[in-house]
Design an enzyme around this catalytic site. Structure first.
Site, PDB file in Angstrom:
ATOM      1  N   LYS A 148       0.824  -1.206   0.000  1.00 19.86           N
ATOM      2  CA  LYS A 148       0.000   0.000   0.000  1.00 19.86           C
ATOM      3  C   LYS A 148       0.861   1.259   0.000  1.00 19.86           C
ATOM      4  O   LYS A 148       0.632   2.203  -0.752  1.00 19.86           O
ATOM      5  CB  LYS A 148      -0.929  -0.034   1.209  1.00 19.86           C
ATOM      6  CG  LYS A 148      -1.991   1.044   1.227  1.00 19.86           C
ATOM      7  CD  LYS A 148      -2.960   0.786   2.371  1.00 19.86           C
ATOM      8  CE  LYS A 148      -4.133   1.726   2.355  1.00 19.86           C
ATOM      9  NZ  LYS A 148      -5.102   1.418   3.426  1.00 19.86           N
ATOM     10  N   GLU A 153       9.719  -6.080   4.164  1.00 25.46           N
ATOM     11  CA  GLU A 153       9.876  -7.386   3.529  1.00 25.46           C
ATOM     12  C   GLU A 153       9.569  -7.308   2.035  1.00 25.46           C
ATOM     13  O   GLU A 153      10.306  -7.859   1.197  1.00 25.46           O
ATOM     14  CB  GLU A 153       8.951  -8.414   4.191  1.00 25.46           C
ATOM     15  CG  GLU A 153       9.239  -8.679   5.656  1.00 25.46           C
ATOM     16  CD  GLU A 153       8.452  -7.769   6.591  1.00 25.46           C
ATOM     17  OE1 GLU A 153       8.319  -8.115   7.774  1.00 25.46           O
ATOM     18  OE2 GLU A 153       7.967  -6.705   6.130  1.00 25.46           O
ATOM     19  N   GLY A 157      -5.714  -4.540   5.344  1.00 22.55           N
ATOM     20  CA  GLY A 157      -4.955  -5.504   4.564  1.00 22.55           C
ATOM     21  C   GLY A 157      -5.589  -6.877   4.500  1.00 22.55           C
ATOM     22  O   GLY A 157      -5.649  -7.509   3.444  1.00 22.55           O
ATOM     23  N   ARG A 158      -6.095  -7.348   5.637  1.00 22.78           N
ATOM     24  CA  ARG A 158      -6.662  -8.704   5.667  1.00 22.78           C
ATOM     25  C   ARG A 158      -8.056  -8.764   5.052  1.00 22.78           C
ATOM     26  O   ARG A 158      -8.646  -9.842   4.976  1.00 22.78           O
ATOM     27  CB  ARG A 158      -6.670  -9.222   7.100  1.00 22.78           C
ATOM     28  CG  ARG A 158      -7.360  -8.317   8.109  1.00 22.78           C
ATOM     29  CD  ARG A 158      -6.956  -8.706   9.539  1.00 22.78           C
ATOM     30  NE  ARG A 158      -7.510  -7.820  10.546  1.00 22.78           N
ATOM     31  CZ  ARG A 158      -6.973  -6.655  10.892  1.00 22.78           C
ATOM     32  NH1 ARG A 158      -5.887  -6.205  10.280  1.00 22.78           N
ATOM     33  NH2 ARG A 158      -7.518  -5.928  11.855  1.00 22.78           N
ATOM     34  N   GLU A 200      -5.439 -11.477  13.938  1.00 25.37           N
ATOM     35  CA  GLU A 200      -4.999 -10.084  13.828  1.00 25.37           C
ATOM     36  C   GLU A 200      -6.154  -9.137  14.112  1.00 25.37           C
ATOM     37  O   GLU A 200      -5.956  -8.047  14.645  1.00 25.37           O
ATOM     38  CB  GLU A 200      -4.418  -9.819  12.439  1.00 25.37           C
ATOM     39  CG  GLU A 200      -3.683  -8.487  12.336  1.00 25.37           C
ATOM     40  CD  GLU A 200      -2.859  -8.362  11.062  1.00 25.37           C
ATOM     41  OE1 GLU A 200      -1.703  -8.810  11.053  1.00 25.37           O
ATOM     42  OE2 GLU A 200      -3.393  -7.816  10.077  1.00 25.37           O
ATOM     43  N   HIS A 213      -4.142 -37.806  10.024  1.00 23.84           N
ATOM     44  CA  HIS A 213      -2.946 -38.591  10.285  1.00 23.84           C
ATOM     45  C   HIS A 213      -1.868 -37.753  10.965  1.00 23.84           C
ATOM     46  O   HIS A 213      -0.703 -38.156  10.998  1.00 23.84           O
ATOM     47  CB  HIS A 213      -2.420 -39.186   8.971  1.00 23.84           C
ATOM     48  CG  HIS A 213      -3.339 -40.213   8.400  1.00 23.84           C
ATOM     49  ND1 HIS A 213      -3.206 -41.558   8.660  1.00 23.84           N
ATOM     50  CD2 HIS A 213      -4.439 -40.086   7.611  1.00 23.84           C
ATOM     51  CE1 HIS A 213      -4.173 -42.225   8.029  1.00 23.84           C
ATOM     52  NE2 HIS A 213      -4.935 -41.353   7.395  1.00 23.84           N
ATOM     53  N   LYS A 241       8.637  -4.808  14.319  1.00 29.10           N
ATOM     54  CA  LYS A 241       9.172  -4.199  13.104  1.00 29.10           C
ATOM     55  C   LYS A 241      10.051  -2.987  13.444  1.00 29.10           C
ATOM     56  O   LYS A 241      11.102  -2.774  12.829  1.00 29.10           O
ATOM     57  CB  LYS A 241       8.025  -3.792  12.181  1.00 29.10           C
ATOM     58  CG  LYS A 241       7.258  -4.981  11.599  1.00 29.10           C
ATOM     59  CD  LYS A 241       5.924  -4.577  11.008  1.00 29.10           C
ATOM     60  CE  LYS A 241       6.074  -3.722   9.787  1.00 29.10           C
ATOM     61  NZ  LYS A 241       4.757  -3.488   9.132  1.00 29.10           N
TER      62      LYS A 241
END
Length: 516
Positions: free
Chosen positions: A202, A208, A259-260, A345, A376, A485
């Protein structure tokens, strides 16, 4: 500080009645007996919502308890809080923002703030046109999406989920981790002339993402790539920074899109390239259908609200601290990871909207794997472990493949696991004893296609909103992401210099070991 306009759950009149109900009936409730003795139970606790059928009858809840939970929702003003979101009120009070991701899938002329809706469609149309131009470009065989968090999890999950709608001959890659092993592994199989990079940030400053973007550009140029404007596009509002990077093609979105909650926006460009404009519109349409359901259905038949009330019942009365999500469809393998961000979040908060510490649990831990793999791995603990963990099964009626003997086995397994969790099995020796009465919800889709996926995701979004509204927290900020961060920016140069001045003893020791 913002004023709490609606009481949070523990301040509502129905809270005390629910405490008494749990002490007298809820703690010892047995779903096996309820299913045996109550002929109307399955009908009461199952319902069809847009593209999603839910069977909640195996849960530890009865009609009297749900009635109290519904009263709690009304005491907390859940409907009014929902309406405030759809009006475009700034319900994200800590950041002073509206929360309007629903507008991203609202048709032109639909309900909602008119100016913002018009802006959505002014962005959507060119974004989808660009997606179609990429799909028509036979030279582009690989699309690499570089983003993190909501700029990665949602698009990656959706592209995988809709794999049967992706045109053959095109591959999609998602790079999020700043660990160079991930990007290097993707780049090994690519050629510059046939690769399109999408940089999703954005602000165009995310550490990252921009580290990976710069490395991708360096690789592109070192391998003979020359036309950055053709092979890179940006999903950002920082057009200037993108231009400085060499990118001419940008698609933006707005600060009222968390964002999510952003896969419906320009962040969904890799989805649109993968499945095409028509299918992307179908994804939006499925979500919009669930929006209408959430917006208009009474609480008694409002699936997101009912599921959130069950979440509250389990988290704050039974004390269940986690929920396992088990999609019995391999294409939904990234759904649990996507839901981790969406729920934890959003609702992993310890203070209410006034900044006061809440005296109860909020978000559960959300985790899971696709069935039958999970059977399993961790289902042993679900069946015989010391903790009761509600399970959410997701099954799809019709497969998207022609391997005939597989799907009946898959469906038999998902039904059997839910049945086994509830029924249990007695064993006097103990080792083969299954306690049973372990709760689960079954979500059924007729087919895994764009509309049903859109509806399923929107169902989860609104469920998270409802739970946060009941707990009195702000589900739309994420300050907890920031501290680490900030500290990383201080530590990074110390790894090069070896400087440990002012650090705690543990961090200083680790820096010395890593820097030596």
């Amino acid at each position: 500080m913002a004023t709490q306009m609606h009481p949070r759950c523990d301040q509502a009149a129905a809270w005390g009645a629910l405490q008494r109900r749990f002490a007298s009936e809820g703690r010892s409730f047995d779903a096996r007996h309820a299913l045996r003795d109550d002929a109307g139970r399955v009908q009461r606790f199952s319902q069809q919502a847009p593209f999603v059928f839910a069977d909640m009858s195996k849960n530890l809840i009865d009609a009297a308890t749900e009635d109290l939970l519904l009263q709690l929702a009304r005491d907390c003003g859940l409907e009014a809080q929902r309406d405030a979101m759809f009006r475009g009120d700034p319900i994200n009070a800590t950041e002073g923002r509206a929360v309007m991701h629903f507008l991203l899938r609202t048709p032109q002329g639909g309900e909602g703030p008119a100016q913002e809706l018009a802006e959505v469609h002014r962005t959507l149309e060119p974004m989808l046109a660009y997606a179609e131009s990429v799909r028509a470009d036979s030279q582009i065989t690989d699309v690499v999406n570089i983003g993190i968090g909501g700029s990665d999890l949602g698009p990656q999950m959706a592209v995988q989920a809709l794999d049967s709608f992706v045109a053959p001959g095109r591959r999609f890659h998602f790079v999020s981790n700043v660990d160079g092993h991930e990007l290097a592994g993707v780049l090994r199989g690519l050629k510059p002339r046939s690769t399109l990079f999408l940089i999703a940030s954005k602000t165009f400053t995310t550490l990252e993402t921009m580290t990976n973007a710069r490395s991708a550009r360096q690789w592109f140029q070192s391998q003979g790539g020359t036309d950055i404007a053709r092979h890179f596009a940006a999903l950002t509002t920082n057009v200037g920074a993108a231009a400085d990077f060499g990118i001419e093609r940008t698609f933006g979105f707005w600060d009222w899109v968390g964002g999510r909650y952003s896969l419906w926006s320009a962040i969904g460009l890799p989805i649109a390239i993968a499945v095409g404009a028509e299918n992307f519109r179908a994804l939006l349409a499925g979500a919009h259908a669930m929006d209408r359901h959430f917006r208009t259905e009474p609480l008694e038949r409002n699936l997101p609200a009912r599921m959130a009330l069950l979440d509250l019942w389990y988290r704050n009365f039974h004390g269940f601290g986690s929920r396992s999500v088990a999609p019995y469809h391999s294409a939904l393998r990234r759904l649990p990871a996507y839901l981790q961000q969406l729920e934890m979040e959003s609702n992993g908060k310890r203070v209410d909207r006034e900044g006061q510490v809440v005296p109860y649990g909020t978000s559960p831990v959300v985790w899971g794997e696709p069935g039958t793999n999970g059977q399993h791995a961790y289902f042993q603990m679900l069946h015989q472990g010391t903790d009761v963990i509600p399970v959410e099964f997701i099954a799809v009626k019709e497969p998207a493949h022609t391997l005939r003997e597989h799907h009946p086995q898959l469906l038999a397994n998902v039904l059997a696991q839910a049945q086994a969790l509830m029924q249990g099995k007695a064993d006097p020796g103990g080792h083969k004893h299954f306690p049973g009465n372990r709760p689960s919800t079954m979500l059924l889709l007729d087919r895994l296609e764009p509309q049903s996926l859109g509806a399923l995701i929107a169902l989860y979004e609104h469920r998270v909103f409802c739970a946060g509204a009941l707990w009195g927290i702000n589900s739309f900020d994420q300050w907890g992401v920031e501290l680490g961060k900030v500290l990383a920016r201080d530590i990074a140069p110390r790894l090069a210099s070896g400087d440990t001045a002012g650090l705690d003893a543990s961090t200083a020791m680790l820096i010395r070991r890593l820097a030596s």
